[in-house]
Enzyme design. Structure first.
Site, mmCIF file in Angstrom:
data_model
loop_
_atom_site.group_PDB
_atom_site.id
_atom_site.type_symbol
_atom_site.label_atom_id
_atom_site.label_comp_id
_atom_site.label_asym_id
_atom_site.label_seq_id
_atom_site.Cartn_x
_atom_site.Cartn_y
_atom_site.Cartn_z
ATOM 1 N N PRO A 21 1.764 1.415 8.470
ATOM 2 C CA PRO A 21 1.152 2.034 9.644
ATOM 3 C C PRO A 21 0.100 1.174 10.341
ATOM 4 C CG PRO A 21 0.337 3.052 7.633
ATOM 5 C CD PRO A 21 1.501 2.176 7.247
ATOM 6 N N ASN A 22 0.145 1.227 11.636
ATOM 7 C CA ASN A 22 -0.820 0.575 12.536
ATOM 8 C C ASN A 22 -0.654 -0.940 12.637
ATOM 9 O OD1 ASN A 22 -2.213 3.041 13.192
ATOM 10 N ND2 ASN A 22 -3.068 2.979 11.128
ATOM 11 N N ARG A 72 -5.653 -5.037 17.444
ATOM 12 C CA ARG A 72 -6.329 -4.181 16.481
ATOM 13 C C ARG A 72 -7.393 -4.969 15.705
ATOM 14 N NH1 ARG A 72 -3.894 -2.108 10.713
ATOM 15 N NH2 ARG A 72 -5.641 -0.740 10.184
HETATM 16 C C1 DQA Z 1 -4.390 -3.948 5.418
HETATM 17 C C2 DQA Z 1 -5.607 -3.404 4.670
HETATM 18 C C3 DQA Z 1 -5.587 -1.876 4.630
HETATM 19 O O1 DQA Z 1 -6.747 -1.392 3.971
HETATM 20 C C4 DQA Z 1 -5.575 -1.302 6.035
HETATM 21 O O2 DQA Z 1 -5.462 0.102 5.981
HETATM 22 C C5 DQA Z 1 -4.533 -1.902 6.901
HETATM 23 C C6 DQA Z 1 -4.258 -3.334 6.804
HETATM 24 C C7 DQA Z 1 -4.438 -5.472 5.572
HETATM 25 O O3 DQA Z 1 -3.399 -6.063 5.859
HETATM 26 O O4 DQA Z 1 -5.505 -6.076 5.450
HETATM 27 O O5 DQA Z 1 -3.964 -1.237 7.755
HETATM 28 O O6 DQA Z 1 -3.223 -3.637 4.663
#
Ligand code: DQA
Length: 142
Positions: free
Chosen positions: A9-10, A17
């Site tokens: 996600p995201n 971002r």
């Molecule tokens: C992440 C670290 C996670 O804590 C965070 O929720 C992310 C990205 C990283 O790639 O650093 O979405 O997985």
């Protein structure tokens, strides 16, 4: 060798971002770099991103017998998803967990990974280079 590259996600928002944490490359740029690098090593990548926990679980569940390795950045689900952990464990495909940031330098809730214990290993804190390191890790494991 075929590897499934899974981003959670995201991560489709990469580029804009929180660039001070995650860098300024887009996910598309990162995926292209991973695919191009993999090809030079004779590895074929299939890339999948979803914000949906169920879709991620289904993709991992379908990986057995198709892929020899999985590279996954489970993003926020790293810290919350027993379902994703069980999917990685159940599929039996060697999996490397990647994080762009060093989650141990960040908030306490990011210090725990539910998924890492069922992975071959974890690479974090090296930005998108972590995905490239994961290819070599899986080639070595294969
Ligand atoms: C992440 C670290 C996670 O804590 C965070 O929720 C992310 C990205 C990283 O790639 O650093 O979405 O997985």
């Amino acid at each position: 060798m075929k590897i499934l590259l899974v981003n959670g996600p995201n991560l489709k928002l990469l580029g804009t971002r929180e660039p001070t944490i995650y860098g300024s490359e887009t996910l598309e740029q990162i995926v292209k770099k991973v695919c191009d690098t993999a090809l030079t090593k004779g590895v074929q990548i299939t890339a999948f991103q979803s914000d949906d926990e169920a879709a991620l679980i289904s993709a991992i569940g379908a990986a057995r017998g198709v892929y020899e390795g999985i590279i996954i950045n489970p993003a926020a689900y790293t810290h919350t998803s027993v379902g994703l952990r069980d999917a990685i464990s159940a599929c039996g495909v060697p999996t490397v967990e990647v994080h762009l940031s060093n989650t141990h330098k960040r908030e306490a809730f990011r210090h725990v990974s539910l998924t890492a214990p069922v992975c071959v290993g974890q690479i974090m804190g090296f930005g998108s280079k972590g995905y490239l390191l994961a290819i070599d890790a899986l080639i070595g494991d294969h």
